[in-house]
Design a protein around this motif. Sequence first.
Motif, PDB file in Angstrom:
ATOM      1  N   TYR A  35      -7.361   1.273   0.293  1.00 26.43           N
ATOM      2  CA  TYR A  35      -6.359   1.290   1.411  1.00 26.43           C
ATOM      3  C   TYR A  35      -7.016   1.025   2.821  1.00 26.43           C
ATOM      4  O   TYR A  35      -6.744   0.595   3.879  1.00 26.43           O
TER       5      TYR A  35
ATOM      6  N   ALA B  63       0.434   4.305  -2.750  1.00 26.54           N
ATOM      7  CA  ALA B  63       0.253   5.614  -2.317  1.00 26.54           C
ATOM      8  C   ALA B  63       1.435   6.400  -2.958  1.00 26.54           C
ATOM      9  O   ALA B  63       1.086   7.570  -3.444  1.00 26.54           O
TER      10      ALA B  63
ATOM     11  N   ILE C 257      -7.106   3.654   7.104  1.00 24.34           N
ATOM     12  CA  ILE C 257      -6.434   4.729   6.530  1.00 24.34           C
ATOM     13  C   ILE C 257      -6.922   6.063   5.882  1.00 24.34           C
ATOM     14  O   ILE C 257      -6.664   7.114   6.257  1.00 24.34           O
TER      15      ILE C 257
ATOM     16  N   THR D  21       2.127   6.057   4.657  1.00 25.91           N
ATOM     17  CA  THR D  21       1.146   5.949   3.683  1.00 25.91           C
ATOM     18  C   THR D  21      -0.112   7.059   3.666  1.00 25.91           C
ATOM     19  O   THR D  21      -0.296   7.809   2.664  1.00 25.91           O
TER      20      THR D  21
ATOM     21  N   LEU E 141       0.801  -1.310  -0.166  1.00 26.07           N
ATOM     22  CA  LEU E 141      -0.134   0.095  -0.320  1.00 26.07           C
ATOM     23  C   LEU E 141       0.789   1.166   0.008  1.00 26.07           C
ATOM     24  O   LEU E 141       0.347   1.970  -0.697  1.00 26.07           O
TER      25      LEU E 141
ATOM     26  N   SER F  13       1.996   2.526   8.015  1.00 19.92           N
ATOM     27  CA  SER F  13       0.577   3.286   7.721  1.00 19.92           C
ATOM     28  C   SER F  13       0.491   4.679   7.646  1.00 19.92           C
ATOM     29  O   SER F  13      -0.099   5.411   7.292  1.00 19.92           O
TER      30      SER F  13
END
Length: 139
Positions: A93, A37, A97, A71, A33, A68
């Motif tokens: 996501y 991103a 998030i 991200t 992820l 996270s």
Amino acid sequence: MQKTHNFNQITKDYTLDQYLHHLTGVDVDEDSLLRHACVQVWNQPTEGTQPNSLDVALLLSELGADESTLTVALLSSKALLKNIDSAALKKVYGEDIVNLVKSVARLHKFHSTQDEVSPEQVERLRRMLLSMVGDVRAV
């Protein structure tokens, strides 16, 4: 005072893979992820002299932020948020998030209107900001 970073130079100083390795200290998987991103914001135009989301993520990684949080920092790009809706973000996501991204976006909209602020006002502002977000990482 000397600046420690030249903001908005990330895409000139690094390749995408070098940048991700610098963020995490390891090679990032293709289906990560964080990589997804980063790809979404890599070619976004920069606005003014303020750091863009790539710069913010780099600063947060130097402070030891988790993946996270990095991200969310990347996805909090104003240009990206103008071009993509929260449903599309949630699909890729997840809800946690997206909620953090929304909290950061709310904080971006907040501007102080006074030049001189008393300690009491600062404390009220701090409490208001903390109550606005469900996760302190947004602040």
